[in-house]
Write a protein that holds these residues in place. Structure first.
Motif, PDB file in Angstrom:
ATOM      1  N   LYS A 243      -7.610  -7.423  -6.696  1.00 56.79           N
ATOM      2  CA  LYS A 243      -7.853  -6.303  -7.616  1.00 56.79           C
ATOM      3  C   LYS A 243      -6.549  -5.656  -8.083  1.00 56.79           C
ATOM      4  N   GLY A 244      -5.410  -6.152  -7.611  1.00 55.99           N
ATOM      5  CA  GLY A 244      -4.118  -5.621  -8.047  1.00 55.99           C
ATOM      6  C   GLY A 244      -3.773  -4.287  -7.415  1.00 55.99           C
ATOM      7  N   ILE A 245      -4.372  -3.981  -6.258  1.00 61.42           N
ATOM      8  CA  ILE A 245      -4.132  -2.682  -5.614  1.00 61.42           C
ATOM      9  C   ILE A 245      -3.069  -2.798  -4.517  1.00 61.42           C
ATOM     10  N   CYS A 246      -3.152  -3.867  -3.715  1.00 59.03           N
ATOM     11  CA  CYS A 246      -2.244  -3.991  -2.563  1.00 59.03           C
ATOM     12  C   CYS A 246      -1.207  -5.095  -2.763  1.00 59.03           C
ATOM     13  N   HIS A 247      -0.139  -4.986  -1.983  1.00 57.17           N
ATOM     14  CA  HIS A 247       0.961  -5.948  -2.041  1.00 57.17           C
ATOM     15  C   HIS A 247       0.547  -7.235  -1.300  1.00 57.17           C
ATOM     16  N   PRO A 248       0.828  -8.416  -1.897  1.00 58.41           N
ATOM     17  CA  PRO A 248       0.417  -9.677  -1.237  1.00 58.41           C
ATOM     18  C   PRO A 248       0.990  -9.862   0.167  1.00 58.41           C
ATOM     19  N   ARG A 249       2.059  -9.126   0.510  1.00 54.99           N
ATOM     20  CA  ARG A 249       2.652  -9.351   1.836  1.00 54.99           C
ATOM     21  C   ARG A 249       1.675  -9.041   2.982  1.00 54.99           C
ATOM     22  N   ILE A 250       0.666  -8.224   2.708  1.00 55.69           N
ATOM     23  CA  ILE A 250      -0.241  -7.889   3.817  1.00 55.69           C
ATOM     24  C   ILE A 250      -1.061  -9.101   4.267  1.00 55.69           C
ATOM     25  N   LEU A 251      -1.064 -10.147   3.445  1.00 53.05           N
ATOM     26  CA  LEU A 251      -1.829 -11.346   3.835  1.00 53.05           C
ATOM     27  C   LEU A 251      -1.239 -12.031   5.062  1.00 53.05           C
TER      28      LEU A 251
ATOM     29  N   PHE B   1       2.313   3.751   3.287  1.00 57.63           N
ATOM     30  CA  PHE B   1       1.447   3.362   2.179  1.00 57.63           C
ATOM     31  C   PHE B   1       2.224   2.634   1.071  1.00 57.63           C
ATOM     32  N   GLU B   2       3.488   3.007   0.887  1.00 55.69           N
ATOM     33  CA  GLU B   2       4.270   2.297  -0.144  1.00 55.69           C
ATOM     34  C   GLU B   2       4.516   0.841   0.235  1.00 55.69           C
ATOM     35  N   GLY B   3       4.481   0.549   1.547  1.00 57.27           N
ATOM     36  CA  GLY B   3       4.641  -0.836   1.980  1.00 57.27           C
ATOM     37  C   GLY B   3       3.379  -1.656   1.781  1.00 57.27           C
ATOM     38  N   ILE B   4       2.280  -0.992   1.542  1.00 53.43           N
ATOM     39  CA  ILE B   4       0.988  -1.678   1.438  1.00 53.43           C
ATOM     40  C   ILE B   4       0.487  -1.722  -0.008  1.00 53.43           C
ATOM     41  N   PHE B   5       0.616  -0.593  -0.694  1.00 52.13           N
ATOM     42  CA  PHE B   5       0.060  -0.489  -2.059  1.00 52.13           C
ATOM     43  C   PHE B   5       1.102  -0.851  -3.100  1.00 52.13           C
ATOM     44  N   LEU B   6       0.634  -1.321  -4.241  1.00 55.69           N
ATOM     45  CA  LEU B   6       1.531  -1.568  -5.376  1.00 55.69           C
ATOM     46  C   LEU B   6       1.687  -0.250  -6.120  1.00 55.69           C
TER      47      LEU B   6
END
Ligand code: FAD
Length: 677
Positions: free
Chosen positions: A388-396, A671-676
């Motif tokens: 959905k373009g909300i979170c940074h792919p690194r959390i995968l 949160f900045e590390g998680i969200f775009l």
């Protein structure tokens, strides 16, 4: 140029067992998260129907908490049989079995739920209904569809699928010599080779389609096609034992006194048996088959295994008690072994594996379905929020680092537990080859915490701020991949933060105690407010809001939260409600009747909507209720009643960060590390 039709989707789920259905349900619940276009999700299964009998039946506390966050725990709770006590039966000095001990089935006080048992087919039914309800019919299982090729491209994964005929999609039954026309589960057992799989893979069947997916989740069980398509480096590794067990779901006719208790029975020489009392007068028996052993190929000859042979073994173990049956609902047999895949996700982070596809073990500990569902519950919100373009792919990266460790623990637990269960009881302390019954009981007691699913403790990552080694799995691929975005915090710093909420360990699930709604005084288990709708939550323990100094601390914190350049506004898509991706929930400790929602609590804690007014469901008080007692939440969460603290909670209810009200910058950094943003 091929004329096979092509479709684009965000997510393709392969396999609609518990893991696949949990993924689909989790995606269905993300509909309220704003996005430019709705998430498109497809789920396919090669079989023509869901299962209707047999297979898994044990639901642990954590799975019920998750079901509750999806909205259907009540259905399972009402229909299931509740497991309250375990009775241990062992041979006495003359070799006759006797009840030697009783322990509670679920550790007291662990969760608001206790372990229950209900047939897997019913659980799949609840999932299907839930998916239909929350996706509005947009996500539905497409049956009799077989994937035939998978290619990982730059942007998308290309999966070719083929429609199967009814015959190809219906697994053969191996019922031979049984008393009645009973469904058997041997076709899914690990005693079966790949013959059925080969038959349908060769099928020339119906139409083909190419599905171009941004993400593929392989939930296709122990013989996972997706895993094999990813290559040999994903193959399961581990070992099989010589222990063969049978399983029967029957309505028993017996004089055995504990048939409605969960029992672990070790006979002197005839093997072991586990009794699982079930719904609708059924009882499941797990029966050790001492007369069946694997051949030179390492696998037992399944054609020799009949319900009569399995039941004969049960009758011997239970002697001098008698047992018979007229009705058998289902039966199967399996060989004990523990295997795990070295990797749960492709390095591209576009293809993932979950459930039995990456870990298999013996079913007696009642873990497979639970852990499988929890795998995809961990993964789906991450994939959904990225799509959905909300979170940074690194959390995968955290999928593999978090879930592989749980699977590894499960394999070790099962390895120990199944050998203690299958071993002959020791005659006395000098009998070194026998299993000590004290050791068995100890393993059961320790195992109960693990088996509840509540000992899961995720390591440091971009989603979990705690000290420790993010690569502690010892797996080099995980170590190097999991470092990006990890918030560094020293052991000393972490101890200080954790001491603010000792009852909410960072990395573990948010425990539940009762609190009252400030606006209407209704008691809620706080976890009921942590719905699995894809939102992160900030839980503000506001402390004594009537103390002027504390009220000022809360005001300063809330001003920062509401500011236009703060992370909350920046993480929320333009035009969406302020609580649409991060919700703030408050628990205060002042007297409810002396506080006023609108007067004492800043607006961000109960946001105003021009169409629906103030939000009355976000502020709670730690106070005794009229009818349901006192949750004593501050005490149980280990939070100071005057000063409070702030806790960040992930969409899957795991605690990600703890800090003071003054630690706003650190919370922002989290949160900045998680969200775009
Ligand atoms: P599965 O349930 O195997 O589902 C895989 C799905 O993928 C199936 O629907 C299958 O048709 C589909 N599929 C397979 N291949 C393909 C393909 N190529 N293309 C498309 N679709 C495909 N677990 C517990 O937690 N508690 C218990 O009490 C318990 N008891 C058990 C008792 C027995 C006798 C057995 C055999 C198992 C038990 N388990 C228990 C384990 C549990 O059943 C499994 O761990 C669980 O079903 C795994 O879920 P899954 O979704 O990963 O895989």
């Amino acid at each position: 140029q091929s004329d096979i039709p092509e479709t684009n989707v965000d997510v393709l789920i392969i396999g609609a067992g518990p893991a696949g259905l949990m993924a689909a349900a989790s995606f269905a619940h993300l509909t309220a998260i704003p996005s430019a276009s709705p998430l498109s999700v497809r789920i396919i299964d090669k079989r023509s129907t869901k299962i209707f009998s047999g297979q898994a039946d044990g639901l642990q506390c954590r799975s019920l908490e998750i079901f509750d966050s999806l909205g259907f725990a009540d259905r399972a709770w009402k229909e299931a049989n509740h497991m309250i006590e375990i009775c241990m039966w062992n041979p006495d000095a003359t070799g006759i079995i006797q009840r030697s001990d009783r322990i509670p089935d679920t550790i007291v006080g662990l969760s608001r739920f206790q372990q229950i048992v209900l047939q897997q087919g019913r659980i799949e039914r609840f999932f299907l209904d839930n998916i239909q309800k929350y996706s509005g019919g947009a996500i539905k299982v497409e049956r009799a569809i077989l994937p035939t090729s998978l290619q990982i491209g730059e942007e998308r994964v290309k999966v070719t699928v083929r429609k199967l005929t009814e015959e190809e999609a219906t697994p053969p039954q191996a019922t031979t010599g049984s008393k009645s026309d009973v469904t058997d589960g041997l076709f899914r057992s690990n005693l079966v080779g790949d013959d059925y799989e080969d038959k349908i893979t060769d099928a020339k069947g119906g139409e083909e389609e190419v599905i171009n997916a941004k993400f593929v989740i392989g939930c296709d069980g122990a013989r996972s096609w997706t895993r094999r398509a990813l290559g040999p480096e994903f193959e399961l590794q581990g070992e099989a034992t010589d222990f063969i067990w049978g399983v029967m779901d029957i309505i028993p006719l017996t004089d055995f006194p504990d048939i409605r208790m969960r029992c672990a029975i070790h006979s002197a020489n005839d093997g072991s048996l586990m009794v699982i009392p079930r719904e609708n007068r059924l009882v499941r028996l797990y029966i050790q088959l001492k007369e069946v052993t694997p051949d030179a190929s390492g696998r037992a000859d399944r054609s020799k295994i009949t319900p009569e042979l399995i039941f004969g073994a049960a009758q011997k173990i239970l002697r001098p008690y008698k047992i018979d049956y007229e009705y058998c609902d289902w039966w199967t047999a399996y060989q004990i072994g523990q295997r795990i895949s070295p990797s749960f996700s492709h390095p591209s982070n576009k293809v993932f594996l979950a459930g039995d596809a990456v870990h298999t073990h013996s079913p007696k500990a009642g873990q497979g379905m639970n852990v499988s569902m929890q795998d995809s519950f961990n993964l789906a919100w991450k994939v959904g929020l990225i799509a959905k373009g909300i979170c940074h792919p690194r959390i995968l990266d955290t999928y593999q680092s978090e879930r592989r460790r749980v699977a590894q623990d499960l394999i070790e637990f099962d390895h120990k537990f199944s050998r203690l269960f299958s071993g002959r009881p020791a005659k006395d302390v000098m009998d070194a080859e026998g299993v000590s019954m004290a050791e068995f009981k100890d393993a059961f007691l320790k195992g109960n915490l693990f088996a509840s699913g509540l000992s899961v403790d995720y390591g440091p990552s971009s989603l979990v701020v705690k000290s420790g080694d993010p690569g502690e799995l010892g797996d080099r691929s995980v170590r190097s991949r999991n470092l990006e975005g990890v918030r560094r915090i020293t052991v000393e710093e972490f101890e200080v933060k954790q001491s603010l909420a000792k009852g909410l360990p960072v990395g573990m699930r948010f425990n539940s105690f009762k609190v009252l709604n400030q606006a209407c005084a209704r008691p809620w288990h706080f976890q009921e407010r942590l719905k699995a709708d894809g939102r992160f939550r900030i839980v503000l323990f506001a402390g004594d809001i009537l103390d002027p100094a504390q009220k000022q601390r809360v005001k300063v914190f809330c001003d920062k939260l509401s500011s236009s350049n703060g992370f909350m506004r920046r993480a929320t898509p333009e035009g969406a409600k302020i609580d649409s991706v991060i919700e703030v929930l408050t628990i205060h400790s002042a007297k409810r009747t002396e506080t006023e929602l609108l007067r004492d609590f800043p607006d961000i804690l109960h946001p105003f909507d021009p169409h629906t007014g103030w939000d009355y469901n976000k502020v709670f008080v730690d106070e005794e209720s009229y009818h349901e007692g006192f949750g004593d939440a501050y005490k149980n969460y280990g939070v100071d009643k005057e000063k409070g603290c702030v806790v960040a909670v992930r969409p899957d209810q795991y605690v990600g960060w703890v800090g003071e009200l003054e630690d706003f910058e650190q919370l922002q950094e989290y949160f900045e590390g998680i969200f775009l943003v």
